[in-house]
Design an enzyme around this catalytic site. Sequence first.
Site, PDB file in Angstrom:
ATOM      1  N   CYS A  55       8.095  14.385  22.695  1.00 35.94           N
ATOM      2  CA  CYS A  55       7.793  15.240  23.254  1.00 35.94           C
ATOM      3  C   CYS A  55       6.626  16.099  23.183  1.00 35.94           C
ATOM      4  CB  CYS A  55       9.786  15.565  23.650  1.00 35.94           C
ATOM      5  SG  CYS A  55       8.684  17.062  24.676  1.00 35.94           S
ATOM      6  N   ARG A  78      -1.141   6.333  14.451  1.00 36.43           N
ATOM      7  CA  ARG A  78      -2.690   6.237  13.891  1.00 36.43           C
ATOM      8  C   ARG A  78      -3.168   6.470  15.109  1.00 36.43           C
ATOM      9  NH1 ARG A  78      -5.157   1.975  13.114  1.00 36.43           N
ATOM     10  NH2 ARG A  78      -6.307   3.235  11.138  1.00 36.43           N
ATOM     11  N   TYR A 134      -0.231  -0.062   8.233  1.00 32.26           N
ATOM     12  CA  TYR A 134       0.356   1.458   8.763  1.00 32.26           C
ATOM     13  C   TYR A 134       0.323   2.066   9.833  1.00 32.26           C
ATOM     14  CZ  TYR A 134      -2.850   0.896   4.660  1.00 32.26           C
ATOM     15  OH  TYR A 134      -3.785   0.997   3.311  1.00 32.26           O
ATOM     16  N   GLY A 163      -9.655  -1.800   0.660  1.00 37.53           N
ATOM     17  CA  GLY A 163     -10.876  -1.199   2.320  1.00 37.53           C
ATOM     18  C   GLY A 163     -11.666  -2.082   2.776  1.00 37.53           C
ATOM     19  N   GLU A 168      -7.701  -4.766  -4.299  1.00 36.92           N
ATOM     20  CA  GLU A 168      -6.285  -4.497  -3.903  1.00 36.92           C
ATOM     21  C   GLU A 168      -6.543  -4.428  -1.996  1.00 36.92           C
ATOM     22  OE1 GLU A 168      -6.493  -0.691  -5.264  1.00 36.92           O
ATOM     23  OE2 GLU A 168      -5.232  -1.518  -7.592  1.00 36.92           O
ATOM     24  N   PRO A 169      -6.182  -5.754  -1.189  1.00 37.05           N
ATOM     25  CA  PRO A 169      -6.613  -5.438  -0.190  1.00 37.05           C
ATOM     26  C   PRO A 169      -5.354  -5.115   0.999  1.00 37.05           C
ATOM     27  CG  PRO A 169      -7.058  -7.492  -0.541  1.00 37.05           C
ATOM     28  CD  PRO A 169      -7.054  -6.679  -1.728  1.00 37.05           C
ATOM     29  N   GLY A 170      -5.060  -4.365   1.214  1.00 32.69           N
ATOM     30  CA  GLY A 170      -3.938  -4.068   2.310  1.00 32.69           C
ATOM     31  C   GLY A 170      -4.243  -4.447   3.660  1.00 32.69           C
ATOM     32  N   ARG A 171      -5.170  -3.637   4.737  1.00 35.08           N
ATOM     33  CA  ARG A 171      -4.798  -3.823   5.564  1.00 35.08           C
ATOM     34  C   ARG A 171      -5.696  -4.859   6.214  1.00 35.08           C
ATOM     35  NH1 ARG A 171      -6.638   1.153   8.107  1.00 35.08           N
ATOM     36  NH2 ARG A 171      -7.436   1.427   6.976  1.00 35.08           N
TER      37      ARG A 171
HETATM   38  N1  LLP Z   1      -5.975   0.568  -2.452  1.00 37.53           N
HETATM   39  C1  LLP Z   1      -6.003   1.744  -2.688  1.00 37.53           C
HETATM   40  C2  LLP Z   1      -6.441   2.885  -4.185  1.00 37.53           C
HETATM   41  C3  LLP Z   1      -5.820   2.706  -1.836  1.00 37.53           C
HETATM   42  O1  LLP Z   1      -5.850   4.062  -2.178  1.00 37.53           O
HETATM   43  C4  LLP Z   1      -5.514   2.014  -0.208  1.00 37.53           C
HETATM   44  C5  LLP Z   1      -5.466   2.743   0.729  1.00 37.53           C
HETATM   45  C6  LLP Z   1      -5.681   0.765  -0.554  1.00 37.53           C
HETATM   46  C7  LLP Z   1      -6.272  -0.432  -2.008  1.00 37.53           C
HETATM   47  C8  LLP Z   1      -5.468  -0.192   0.630  1.00 37.53           C
HETATM   48  O2  LLP Z   1      -6.743  -0.383   0.968  1.00 37.53           O
HETATM   49  P1  LLP Z   1      -6.871  -0.826   2.629  1.00 37.53           P
HETATM   50  O3  LLP Z   1      -7.473  -1.735   2.361  1.00 37.53           O
HETATM   51  O4  LLP Z   1      -5.233  -1.456   3.437  1.00 37.53           O
HETATM   52  O5  LLP Z   1      -7.438   0.091   3.254  1.00 37.53           O
HETATM   53  N2  LLP Z   1      -3.367   5.945   6.232  1.00 37.53           N
HETATM   54  C9  LLP Z   1      -4.492   4.915   6.773  1.00 37.53           C
HETATM   55  C10 LLP Z   1      -4.734   4.259   5.442  1.00 37.53           C
HETATM   56  C11 LLP Z   1      -4.390   5.352   4.224  1.00 37.53           C
HETATM   57  C12 LLP Z   1      -5.357   4.408   2.866  1.00 37.53           C
HETATM   58  C13 LLP Z   1      -5.163   5.240   1.877  1.00 37.53           C
HETATM   59  N3  LLP Z   1      -5.538   3.883   0.532  1.00 37.53           N
HETATM   60  C14 LLP Z   1      -4.612   4.210   8.034  1.00 37.53           C
HETATM   61  O6  LLP Z   1      -3.593   4.059   8.506  1.00 37.53           O
HETATM   62  O7  LLP Z   1      -5.452   4.037   8.005  1.00 37.53           O
END
Ligand code: LLP
Length: 443
Positions: free
Chosen positions: A361, A330, A390, A248, A290-293
């Site tokens: 469309c 998004r 994403y 997050g 758990e960083p993703g973004r």
């Molecule tokens: N860990 C868990 C349990 C999660 O549910 C998530 C994201 C993450 C880690 C990674 O979060 P991040 O660091 O990427 O914010 N599709 C949406 C984002 C959905 C995120 C869901 N869970 C978007 O495009 O903003």
Amino acid sequence: MFLHGTARINDKGHLEIGGCDTVDLAREFGTPLYIVDEALVRQRAREFREAFERTGLRFQVAYASKAFCVMAMCRLAEEEGLSLDVVSGGELHTALKAGFPPERIHFHGNNKTPDEIAMALDAEIGCFVVDNFVELMLLDAMAAERGRRVNMLLRVTPGVEAHTHDFIATGKQDSKFGFDLESGAAHEAVRQALERGHLELIGVHSHIGSQIFEVEGFRMAAEKIMNFAVDVREKWGRTFSVLNFGGGFGIRYVEGDRPLPPGTYVQAIADAVITACKASGYPLPEVWIEPGRSIVGDAGTTLYTVGTYKEISGIRKYVAVDGGMTDNPRPALYGAKYEAVLANRANEPASETVSVAGKCCESGDMLIWDLPLPPVKPGDLLAVFCTGAYNYAMASNYNRIPRPAVVFVRDGAADLVVARETYDDIVSLDRIPERMRKQAVNR
Ligand code: LLP
């Protein structure tokens, strides 16, 4: 104009990323094209790891692969010493196919199917993040069938919810994820997990939200989780060795977004855990995140070719590109905002304001409203920044539009990591029932 990572304007006035001229990339790979700045992804991974190294805690940084899960990205994550969070059989399969070490894979999800659990058990992944009572029983039974004991974390809802600048202590029970701390469900889950013969309860997990710019929400979550850990030790005699605080961490999409450096989030979480452990005499656990973004988001750029435009006098100029909500849903889904430049004329001053439309469309298929640009012509290249997370992961074939290719760029070289879909790829899973076949073939 804000340029991320290795992006710069070269002496031809073209946008360059990873030492590659984007005009050349468009020519070689076509558009739309996702470009990933490999050095920036690696830098972000290292920032998180180095911040943990400074805290002295044992840790794992698990890349949340949902943000962008392709085999090359799994390789990169492994090379950077990251663990991997997967949430489905598809993500798990991608990681295993890429040779990602199974013991560093953590499996999430609120409805893991028996097939997915079997896949993960057979691959001997490192840890399951158990979300609910049904899964708890199922996992135990399936581990028993294999004569195994499996590591698990309990996913709890800590009653903290955070979005960008807002964080609220909700005591929120109404979530599809995890065991609620307030109602006693989390304690009951601990009791059941300890009773089961094939589950090794090593700790807890919490995730408080997305695109968060403040440390306060993480601090609050850490305190609540530590209180829970202390209660569990008293009540059930179990000491957790792992606390996972999810992802997050926010990134800068547009002017005005002010994310904190990765190290600031890590330090705040570490401080809260260390302080609480000292106060209660709790042995220091491993801390996982758990960083993703924040690993891949700002390293991605999508390159489009401008096609048509339409000017509604006194109202707005629409400029349409050769992609849209199929490669970046998004804006349509979340009202997400992006910045963009003309990649082939990046030095020219902006003199008009346009709104960038996709080619689907659907009226809602708009990528950017009110974007200042130099006068745009068909054939120009538009580069939209911060599309690493994403975007490819959420891309679709709506209107049967093929998904774009993905390239990793670094040191002047570009490697194709996902090929562009072809029209034949799109029909490759279609089947025509025998009774209709003749007509179709005769056409
Ligand atoms: N860990 C868990 C349990 C999660 O549910 C998530 C994201 C993450 C880690 C990674 O979060 P991040 O660091 O990427 O914010 N599709 C949406 C984002 C959905 C995120 C869901 N869970 C978007 O495009 O903003």
